[in-house]
Design a protein around this motif. Sequence first.
Motif, PDB file in Angstrom:
ATOM      1  N   PRO A 233      45.783  40.818  45.674  1.00 56.04           N
ATOM      2  CA  PRO A 233      44.777  40.733  44.611  1.00 56.04           C
ATOM      3  C   PRO A 233      43.537  39.919  44.973  1.00 56.04           C
ATOM      4  CG  PRO A 233      46.968  40.409  43.710  1.00 56.04           C
ATOM      5  CD  PRO A 233      47.119  40.406  45.203  1.00 56.04           C
ATOM      6  N   GLU A 234      43.599  39.146  46.032  1.00 51.80           N
ATOM      7  CA  GLU A 234      42.403  38.422  46.466  1.00 51.80           C
ATOM      8  C   GLU A 234      41.312  39.382  46.930  1.00 51.80           C
ATOM      9  OE1 GLU A 234      44.157  34.224  48.143  1.00 51.80           O
ATOM     10  OE2 GLU A 234      44.841  36.105  49.012  1.00 51.80           O
ATOM     11  N   GLY A 235      41.712  40.610  47.251  1.00 50.20           N
ATOM     12  CA  GLY A 235      40.741  41.628  47.623  1.00 50.20           C
ATOM     13  C   GLY A 235      40.268  42.451  46.442  1.00 50.20           C
ATOM     14  N   SER A 236      40.660  42.067  45.239  1.00 52.30           N
ATOM     15  CA  SER A 236      40.271  42.794  44.027  1.00 52.30           C
ATOM     16  C   SER A 236      38.875  42.379  43.572  1.00 52.30           C
ATOM     17  CB  SER A 236      41.273  42.509  42.905  1.00 52.30           C
ATOM     18  OG  SER A 236      40.786  42.947  41.655  1.00 52.30           O
ATOM     19  N   VAL A 237      38.121  43.328  43.043  1.00 47.56           N
ATOM     20  CA  VAL A 237      36.797  42.997  42.512  1.00 47.56           C
ATOM     21  C   VAL A 237      36.911  42.043  41.320  1.00 47.56           C
ATOM     22  CG1 VAL A 237      35.654  45.089  43.320  1.00 47.56           C
ATOM     23  CG2 VAL A 237      36.817  45.096  41.098  1.00 47.56           C
ATOM     24  N   TYR A 238      38.051  42.053  40.641  1.00 48.08           N
ATOM     25  CA  TYR A 238      38.246  41.118  39.538  1.00 48.08           C
ATOM     26  C   TYR A 238      38.274  39.681  40.060  1.00 48.08           C
ATOM     27  CZ  TYR A 238      39.752  45.375  37.092  1.00 48.08           C
ATOM     28  OH  TYR A 238      39.808  46.637  36.548  1.00 48.08           O
ATOM     29  N   SER A 239      38.999  39.462  41.168  1.00 47.38           N
ATOM     30  CA  SER A 239      39.065  38.128  41.761  1.00 47.38           C
ATOM     31  C   SER A 239      37.696  37.666  42.224  1.00 47.38           C
ATOM     32  CB  SER A 239      40.044  38.125  42.945  1.00 47.38           C
ATOM     33  OG  SER A 239      41.354  38.448  42.543  1.00 47.38           O
ATOM     34  N   VAL A 240      36.976  38.566  42.866  1.00 50.89           N
ATOM     35  CA  VAL A 240      35.635  38.225  43.346  1.00 50.89           C
ATOM     36  C   VAL A 240      34.727  37.861  42.170  1.00 50.89           C
ATOM     37  CG1 VAL A 240      33.587  39.092  44.536  1.00 50.89           C
ATOM     38  CG2 VAL A 240      35.866  39.658  45.403  1.00 50.89           C
ATOM     39  N   GLY A 241      34.826  38.611  41.092  1.00 50.43           N
ATOM     40  CA  GLY A 241      34.007  38.340  39.918  1.00 50.43           C
ATOM     41  C   GLY A 241      34.300  36.984  39.306  1.00 50.43           C
ATOM     42  N   PHE A 242      35.586  36.671  39.128  1.00 46.90           N
ATOM     43  CA  PHE A 242      35.955  35.367  38.572  1.00 46.90           C
ATOM     44  C   PHE A 242      35.521  34.238  39.503  1.00 46.90           C
ATOM     45  CE2 PHE A 242      39.317  37.645  36.008  1.00 46.90           C
ATOM     46  CZ  PHE A 242      38.782  37.306  34.769  1.00 46.90           C
ATOM     47  N   GLY A 243      35.720  34.436  40.814  1.00 48.90           N
ATOM     48  CA  GLY A 243      35.348  33.408  41.779  1.00 48.90           C
ATOM     49  C   GLY A 243      33.856  33.149  41.788  1.00 48.90           C
ATOM     50  N   ALA A 244      33.072  34.223  41.743  1.00 47.67           N
ATOM     51  CA  ALA A 244      31.615  34.078  41.721  1.00 47.67           C
ATOM     52  C   ALA A 244      31.155  33.360  40.455  1.00 47.67           C
ATOM     53  CB  ALA A 244      30.958  35.447  41.820  1.00 47.67           C
ATOM     54  N   LEU A 245      31.785  33.691  39.328  1.00 46.09           N
ATOM     55  CA  LEU A 245      31.421  33.054  38.061  1.00 46.09           C
ATOM     56  C   LEU A 245      31.706  31.557  38.106  1.00 46.09           C
ATOM     57  CD1 LEU A 245      30.503  33.207  35.115  1.00 46.09           C
ATOM     58  CD2 LEU A 245      32.866  33.790  34.495  1.00 46.09           C
ATOM     59  N   LEU A 246      32.902  31.175  38.601  1.00 46.00           N
ATOM     60  CA  LEU A 246      33.250  29.760  38.682  1.00 46.00           C
ATOM     61  C   LEU A 246      32.366  29.020  39.681  1.00 46.00           C
ATOM     62  CD1 LEU A 246      37.146  29.658  38.442  1.00 46.00           C
ATOM     63  CD2 LEU A 246      35.478  28.853  36.786  1.00 46.00           C
TER      64      LEU A 246
END
Length: 279
Positions: A233-246
Amino acid sequence: MRFVWQFLAVVAVYALGGGAVNAVKDNDWLSLVLGVAVAALIVLVYGWVVRRTEHRPAPDVVREGAAARTARGVLIGGGMFTAVIVILLASGHYDVDGLGSVTGALGLLGLMAAAAATEEVVYRGVLFRIIEEHIGTYLALVLTGLVFGCSHLLNEDATLWGCLAIAIEAGFMLAAVYAATRSLWLTIGVHFGWNFAAAGVFSTEVSGNGASQGLLDASMSGPELLTGGAFGPEGSVYSVGFGALLTLVFLWLAHRRGHIVPFGSRRAAGANSAATLPR
């Protein structure tokens, strides 16, 4: 030279501790004990080498409030990964078949504690902190984040996209957390919370290292863009989105607290963390 000595000291513990933990990873109880011991050791070595080379205590690993900061970090990291899993569950891409292994989860607790502490001390405590003094917060964040992401290319099921995703959601985000709080305890907590939730609770692949048997017996299916595929899941766009937001949230907080080091304005060693106690 302080960079050289600090880097060599913590990388030595990183290499030796990682080798020892990997050697016992099939024994859950040994993994738990040795993993926690390695995590404690690298923090102690970091504090010692900073005192020896910079002639001052290391304020980013002060004992006062360490447990509370680590716990807050665990909640942030674990909550972030749980949010990704909830989205995947709601969209039918994550399925729970039953309970997994409690002892397996305990073993993973030790493994993930060692991984989180060693990587945070190396990448944020030494690399980001010292490089930031010379090129500023933003460039140091991008540079060390990319190095952190690229280091995952050595993993079994690594992909270029997966490593870029790690750079954004972990490398950038954790550097921003450190910049905002000047506390390694918080970054260690975030890193551990994310990794333990992934492997120890939801039993997913972690950074292309294969799936682990944690508390849940579960499986994933669906488009790689959403699930991360073999990378996890670290390769999921959802993870990237949450990470970028934080990342943006913590950079805003760092700016508000006056913790941003401008490019070309070199600060004395530790000035960016000694002036304000970690929060």
